[in-house]
Enzyme design. Structure first.
Site, PDB file in Angstrom:
ATOM      1  N   ASP A  78       0.813  -1.213   0.000  1.00  0.00           N
ATOM      2  CA  ASP A  78       0.000   0.000   0.000  1.00  0.00           C
ATOM      3  C   ASP A  78       0.846   1.262   0.000  1.00  0.00           C
ATOM      4  OD1 ASP A  78      -2.073  -1.770   0.108  1.00  0.00           O
ATOM      5  OD2 ASP A  78      -3.125  -0.772   1.744  1.00  0.00           O
ATOM      6  N   CYS A 119       1.620  -8.058   5.299  1.00  0.00           N
ATOM      7  CA  CYS A 119       1.256  -6.659   5.098  1.00  0.00           C
ATOM      8  C   CYS A 119      -0.166  -6.455   4.585  1.00  0.00           C
ATOM      9  CB  CYS A 119       2.243  -6.002   4.137  1.00  0.00           C
ATOM     10  SG  CYS A 119       3.930  -5.940   4.780  1.00  0.00           S
ATOM     11  N   ASP A 120      -0.727  -5.331   4.963  1.00  0.00           N
ATOM     12  CA  ASP A 120      -1.896  -4.714   4.348  1.00  0.00           C
ATOM     13  C   ASP A 120      -3.041  -5.691   4.089  1.00  0.00           C
ATOM     14  OD1 ASP A 120      -0.592  -2.196   4.438  1.00  0.00           O
ATOM     15  OD2 ASP A 120       0.602  -2.788   2.730  1.00  0.00           O
ATOM     16  N   LYS A 121      -3.487  -5.817   2.837  1.00  0.00           N
ATOM     17  CA  LYS A 121      -4.685  -6.608   2.527  1.00  0.00           C
ATOM     18  C   LYS A 121      -4.415  -8.106   2.503  1.00  0.00           C
ATOM     19  CE  LYS A 121      -6.115  -2.649   2.290  1.00  0.00           C
ATOM     20  NZ  LYS A 121      -4.806  -2.261   2.833  1.00  0.00           N
ATOM     21  N   CYS A 192       5.584  -2.385   8.197  1.00  0.00           N
ATOM     22  CA  CYS A 192       5.958  -1.056   8.689  1.00  0.00           C
ATOM     23  C   CYS A 192       5.692  -0.935  10.181  1.00  0.00           C
ATOM     24  CB  CYS A 192       5.231   0.019   7.891  1.00  0.00           C
ATOM     25  SG  CYS A 192       5.755   0.067   6.169  1.00  0.00           S
ATOM     26  N   GLU A 446      -6.661   4.556  -0.303  1.00  0.00           N
ATOM     27  CA  GLU A 446      -6.249   5.142   0.967  1.00  0.00           C
ATOM     28  C   GLU A 446      -5.811   6.585   0.750  1.00  0.00           C
ATOM     29  OE1 GLU A 446      -3.262   2.675   2.699  1.00  0.00           O
ATOM     30  OE2 GLU A 446      -4.704   1.180   3.387  1.00  0.00           O
ATOM     31  N   SER A 472      -4.863   5.007   5.330  1.00  0.00           N
ATOM     32  CA  SER A 472      -3.782   4.143   5.774  1.00  0.00           C
ATOM     33  C   SER A 472      -3.790   4.096   7.293  1.00  0.00           C
ATOM     34  CB  SER A 472      -2.446   4.704   5.289  1.00  0.00           C
ATOM     35  OG  SER A 472      -1.377   4.129   5.998  1.00  0.00           O
TER      36      SER A 472
END
Length: 557
Positions: A78, A119-121, A192, A446, A472
């Protein structure tokens, strides 16, 4: 065994022949077949090393009497996709990932599953896919990134880098200082380092009981993370044929509630609301977005992590006792919100797992009596601007919780970035970014770039931002997303005009525009939704099938 359908009996001689071509021997056909759903991809900092972790995992599975079969899903970073057309593909990738796991696991009738996201999705996509398959499943992520430091010793992370762009534009920092932040914000592999979407979801996997302790906080690329992966490999072999550990037996209604409780206590990413709504539907749990405020009202916010508190990161939470300490502390407020009796993949109940855990650093994880807030770090607002709800990360508010201001409307994120950068937005304004919802975007981009520009330009306490898109986990400020109905489906956000007065009151969970009924009806009669030209075939398919954010942006069957 479920896999007997591909390996037992004379009619399966052709199937066994194909499996022998992969290296299987006679003795392997009596062993459980374990799917290893990896998400190795070289461009994502949290994933470029997962191929090595998968080898560690598979080696442990073989040592413990099972046969691993690794397959891969796609992934979108992302942060790299942020602020351009690539972000249109982030949320839709969740559905591809879920479909991938359902497809591979069911096509080959594998007995159990280990998911390796980060991560993310990718995390929610894998959870959704695993729930469809419903075999014994363990989640073990790649682990969080270390925080970075400037030369002066100031902790920094990806959110710092995004906000630095706005500071550079206003000449608050030099090009040299911007470069220093760029080169130090992400110092290692891993998800992150703040309580952004990836780490929020990885910690919630612990709360839901589908991951082992430490999944959300043990740093990537450490010996401790490798040992966690080995433990997951051993454990999946122990439970591979035990129906008690089918994921739907673990991730039930109580587990969903536990995840939301922990989310509120830690002020997780607002994306978790979207993903937990989607996960609950795959789990057969009737979670409504309106229920979240009741949970928030009963859960103290005891841990602030970047971006809400820029100096604190996931490694600090781990050092202070990890998720077990957080959950143990929440449980001291005996109000029935946590279900400690729920089973986890370790074989312990959640209560047994957290056991005698204690907070090791009360400056990082607060006691309930000294909580940052008596209510949770997320809230759902309703009103004539969001009849079906919208989401705000209250943990990230830097100014007042009550705000009234004039609308400055943009019909895309790109328009908003240009408008903010050119000085079109000033103190007292409400930035409106619309046609960025699941259907209108499509893909529900985002808005980290616009919010970071606002913060970087020193307007964080004086400007609100509302959108039918999302944010985000690195976003902070008075940022309200997921507005439903969205503009593309005729929602009120699509009827707004520059200068309209918008009232936001977080404490009364309300968001409204001051429009008379007559004016509202007039605008509805004149309304023509903005039509965007879509070049990608997958985006056109997604746009036709996706529901709005109040339903988790899931696809209609």
């Amino acid at each position: 065994m479920r896999s007997d359908v591909i390996k037992k009996g004379y009619t399966r001689a052709p199937h066994r022949s194909l499996l022998r071509a992969t290296g299987l021997k006679d003795e392997d056909f009596s062993k459980p077949f374990i799917g290893v759903a990896n998400s190795f991809i070289e461009i994502i900092p949290g994933h470029f090393f997962l191929n090595k972790y998968a080898e560690i995992l598979k080696d442990e599975i073989r040592k413990n009497g099972c046969v691993p079969f690794e397959f891969n899903t796609i992934g979108v970073d992302d942060g790299i996709a942020m602020g351009h057309g690539g972000m249109l593909y982030s949320l839709p990738s969740r559905e591809i990932i879920a479909n991938s796991i359902e497809t591979v696991m069911n096509a080959h009738a594998l007995d159990a599953l280990v998911c390796m996201p980060n991560c993310d999705k990718i995390v929610p996509g894998m959870v959704m896919g695993a729930l469809r398959v419903n075999v014994p499943t363990i989640f073990v992520s790649g682990g969080p990134m270390r925080k970075g430091y400037t030369k002066s010793g100031q902790p920094i992370d990806l959110a710092t880098a995004f906000e630095a762009v706005g500071k550079f534009e206003t000449k608050e920092i030099s090009e040299e200082e911007l470069k220093e932040i760029e080169c130090n914000a992400c110092p290692s592999g891993g998800s992150c380092s703040g309580m952004f979407t990836a780490n929020s979801m990885n910690t919630l996997c612990e709360a839901m009981g589908i991951a082992l302790s430490g999944n959300g906080t043990i740093l990537a690329l450490t010996k401790e993370r490798e040992e966690l992966i080995r433990r997951a490999g051993r454990r999946i072999c122990e439970i591979a044929l035990d129906e008690r550990f089918k994921i739907r037996n673990i991730l039930n209604e109580k587990a969903v509630r536990n995840a939301l409780v922990v989310d509120m206590a830690m002020g997780g990413s607002s994306n978790t609301v979207l993903h937990m709504l989607a996960i609950s539907r795959e789990a057969g749990v009737n979670l409504q977005i309106s229920q979240l405020n009741k949970i928030s009202q009963n859960i103290a916010h005891i841990a602030k992590i970047s971006p809400s508190l820029p100096n604190v990161h996931m490694e600090d939470i781990g050092r202070a006792g990890g998720m077990n300490a957080v959950i143990k502390e929440i449980s001291r407020r005996d109000n029935g919100m946590l279900h400690l009796e729920n089973l986890t993949v370790s074989g312990e109940t959640l209560g047994e797992r957290v056991g005698l855990s204690e907070i090791k650093d009360e400056s990082v994880i607060h006691k309930v009596e000294n909580a940052y807030s008596k209510v949770g770090g997320l809230a759902i607002l309703f009103g004539n601007l969001a009849e079906q709800g919208c989401v705000i990360k209250t943990a990230g508010i830097v100014g007042e919780r009550k705000f009234s201001g004039k609308a400055v409307c943009f019909n895309s994120q790109d328009e908003a970035i240009a408008g903010i950068s050119s000085g079109k937005v000033g103190k007292g304004d409400v930035v409106v970014i619309r046609y960025e919802g699941p259907r209108g975007g499509p893909g529900m981009q985002e808005m980290l770039s616009p919010t970071s520009l606002i913060m970087g330009r020193g307007l964080g306490a004086d400007v609100a931002l509302i959108t039918d898109g999302r944010f985000s986990g690195a976003t902070r400020g008075l940022s309200i997303g997921h507005i439903s109905p969205e503009a593309a489906e005729g929602g009120m956000i699509g009827l707004l005009r520059d200068g309209d007065i918008i009232d936001i009151d977080v404490d009364t969970y309300s968001i409204n525009v001051r429009l008379s009924e007559a004016e509202t009806l007039k605008r509805k009669a004149e309304f023509k939704p903005v039509q965007k030209e879509l070049k990608g075939k997958w985006l056109r398919q997604y746009q036709r099938l996706v529901t709005n954010a109040s339903n988790g942006a899931i696809l209609e069957a």
